[in-house]
Design a protein around this motif. Sequence first.
Motif, PDB file in Angstrom:
ATOM      1  N   ASP A 383      14.696 -44.689  32.475  1.00 51.44           N
ATOM      2  CA  ASP A 383      13.518 -43.897  32.079  1.00 51.44           C
ATOM      3  C   ASP A 383      13.672 -43.367  30.664  1.00 51.44           C
ATOM      4  O   ASP A 383      12.768 -43.468  29.828  1.00 51.44           O
ATOM      5  CB  ASP A 383      13.344 -42.687  33.002  1.00 51.44           C
ATOM      6  CG  ASP A 383      12.558 -43.062  34.243  1.00 51.44           C
ATOM      7  OD1 ASP A 383      12.124 -44.224  34.314  1.00 51.44           O
ATOM      8  OD2 ASP A 383      12.401 -42.192  35.127  1.00 51.44           O
ATOM      9  N   GLN A 447       6.209 -48.398  40.075  1.00 52.57           N
ATOM     10  CA  GLN A 447       6.971 -47.404  39.300  1.00 52.57           C
ATOM     11  C   GLN A 447       6.199 -46.072  39.259  1.00 52.57           C
ATOM     12  O   GLN A 447       6.761 -45.006  39.459  1.00 52.57           O
ATOM     13  CB  GLN A 447       7.138 -47.941  37.874  1.00 52.57           C
ATOM     14  CG  GLN A 447       8.279 -47.339  37.108  1.00 52.57           C
ATOM     15  CD  GLN A 447       8.352 -47.956  35.700  1.00 52.57           C
ATOM     16  OE1 GLN A 447       7.934 -49.106  35.489  1.00 52.57           O
ATOM     17  NE2 GLN A 447       8.868 -47.201  34.769  1.00 52.57           N
ATOM     18  N   ASN A 451       7.171 -42.581  41.289  1.00 50.19           N
ATOM     19  CA  ASN A 451       7.356 -41.319  40.563  1.00 50.19           C
ATOM     20  C   ASN A 451       6.520 -40.204  41.171  1.00 50.19           C
ATOM     21  O   ASN A 451       6.995 -39.088  41.381  1.00 50.19           O
ATOM     22  CB  ASN A 451       6.996 -41.529  39.083  1.00 50.19           C
ATOM     23  CG  ASN A 451       7.206 -40.289  38.273  1.00 50.19           C
ATOM     24  OD1 ASN A 451       6.286 -39.734  37.722  1.00 50.19           O
ATOM     25  ND2 ASN A 451       8.444 -39.784  38.225  1.00 50.19           N
ATOM     26  N   ASN A 455       8.092 -37.016  43.109  1.00 52.82           N
ATOM     27  CA  ASN A 455       7.768 -35.646  42.681  1.00 52.82           C
ATOM     28  C   ASN A 455       7.169 -34.845  43.833  1.00 52.82           C
ATOM     29  O   ASN A 455       7.479 -33.674  44.012  1.00 52.82           O
ATOM     30  CB  ASN A 455       6.761 -35.660  41.530  1.00 52.82           C
ATOM     31  CG  ASN A 455       7.408 -36.002  40.201  1.00 52.82           C
ATOM     32  OD1 ASN A 455       8.638 -36.070  40.124  1.00 52.82           O
ATOM     33  ND2 ASN A 455       6.614 -36.235  39.188  1.00 52.82           N
ATOM     34  N   GLY A 517       9.192 -38.891  33.808  1.00 53.66           N
ATOM     35  CA  GLY A 517       8.469 -39.740  34.766  1.00 53.66           C
ATOM     36  C   GLY A 517       6.959 -39.721  34.556  1.00 53.66           C
ATOM     37  O   GLY A 517       6.324 -40.787  34.480  1.00 53.66           O
ATOM     38  N   SER A 521       4.521 -42.686  33.474  1.00 52.40           N
ATOM     39  CA  SER A 521       3.479 -43.101  34.427  1.00 52.40           C
ATOM     40  C   SER A 521       2.127 -43.135  33.739  1.00 52.40           C
ATOM     41  O   SER A 521       1.335 -44.065  33.919  1.00 52.40           O
ATOM     42  CB  SER A 521       3.412 -42.134  35.610  1.00 52.40           C
ATOM     43  OG  SER A 521       4.635 -42.147  36.281  1.00 52.40           O
TER      44      SER A 521
END
Length: 576
Positions: A383, A447, A451, A455, A517, A521
């Motif tokens: 990341d 992905q 994420n 979270n 993240g 995203s």
Amino acid sequence: MARAGDDSAPVRADAPPRRFATVKGRTRERTAALNQLLFAAVILALAALVAVTPFPGDLSLFFFGVVLVFAVTGVTLVVPWNRLSLGWMALVPVSDVVAATLMREANPGGGFGLLWVFPAMWLPTSFGFIGLVGGVVGITTVLVATTFLSEAESFGYSSFLLPLVIVAVSGASYLTARRGGAQRRLLDRQAGLLSRALERTRGQEHALAEVLDAVDFGVIRLATDGSVSVANEAHARLQRATSQHEPSQPSVFREDGETEVGPDELPFERALRGEAFDGQVFWFGAPGSDRKALSVTVRRLRNPQGADAGAVLVSRDVTRELEALRARDALVATVSHELRTPLTSILGYLDLVIDDPGVPARSRDRLEIAERNAERLLGIVADILRASSASRSSVELTITPTDIDIADVLRASIESLQPRADERAITIDDSGIEAVRAYADGDRLRQVVDNLLANGIKYNRDGGVLAVGSATNGDSSWIVVRDTGIGLTEEEISRVFERFYRSHSARTEGVVGTGLGLSISRDIVRAHGGDIALRSTPGVGSTFIVRLPATRHSASPAPRLPEREREEHDDEGAAR
Ligand code: ADP
């Protein structure tokens, strides 16, 4: 601060300007001379007439009057009247009355009494009411006295007509002079008001100049003809700094520091063309040289009628900020790159050991935990690497969209994260998932979903709920991820998509993370032509909504908005 047209000296507001007093003095001088010259011209014409025609009277007395007029005229022209008191000026019309009387006496029936009209006109103009009364009384007395004394003259209509004409002319000139005086006083008052207003405006301008010079960003005001009407000190400083190596025409580059900007695309030229823009970064100086980066904003100005009235151009030196950001990215990239090699090796050896049938079951469990954590570490390093190497462009380059079913991606992600949710007794509610089409890169979307779900578990409370759903309208498709976790404040919502940003509670509660993240995203979703919005309430929970194109048709390239507009757009999205 430089200001165009700054040429006049300060004017005192409480007293009439000195210039006015001088003008008044000069006016008096000129009036006396002009009146007398006019009278002398008339006398000259009369004298010429008398010289060429037979004169039925006392010629020497007549010319004595003529000489007196010329003598007084000569004196009038040389005397500095503005330095003498006004009373001395009265001698001029009085001498004219005497000269006119002499000429009338030289030939009583010749109508020379009309010459009294001239002094009778000037006396009220210069001496007001006293001049009016003095002139009328004086001239009438002389008239009556000379008529009585003269044996040749007899009483007739003309004996009354002449004083009446003198009274009428004198009165009319008194009234005109009064009206003129009133107008002059009005003008004086208005001049006083104007000079006070001018003083006030100067004071405000001075204060504005001080404020503008105190700030450390450059400000210039451009008129529509391209002239600069205001420029502060900081602007001059920045201009010196940006042109120190190439004084004639420094090379200018875009924000990336490498793409050269053509002469037509310079901020100044764009402002002249009527453009407005916000916080655009320009590098002044060639790569490798000691160059400067300026963030430039141009705002249009409108006149009261709403037409374009030029622009204000504000520039700020952002060299240090940009260099610090670059240095951080470079450091992060190097460190994470260096971490990846040993981590990959650790994972390889762990795999080998776990696969070894001779390893006892208890040790295998522990090794698997170590492997999971090493994998997470590798994910974090990946990341960081992605974010530091100009994430947006690298994401765009590696997107390969196809027609996919969002439900598949969601279910696969839930399955992989279920163990983490179970550890904290979090229920994953997948009842909102429908088979929904999207034109997207399955791996990249996974992905994003990983994420958001990770979270939703990380920032949830123990025993909370994580609801996952999907929907479509045929044009766009949506993924909704709702949790019952710590939530975010308005200020945090506006920043969560920034790289490396972590909320206060995330940091204080010791939740592990990098703050990368969500930014990655969002880059991925935008590269698909979609976007992410967020709604959240502190202590209640958060809802992330991802919008994607449903079909290849509805997929359009992500709009490339300037950074600032993008942030505003995000805020709107977040608020929705
Ligand atoms: P990380 O989770 O690694 O810190 P992210 O970019 O995914 O990085 O998230 C950035 C920050 O946004 C987090 O540190 C956290 O403060 C906040 N955040 C993200 N998701 C949530 C959520 N579901 N609930 C509350 N806060 C969240």
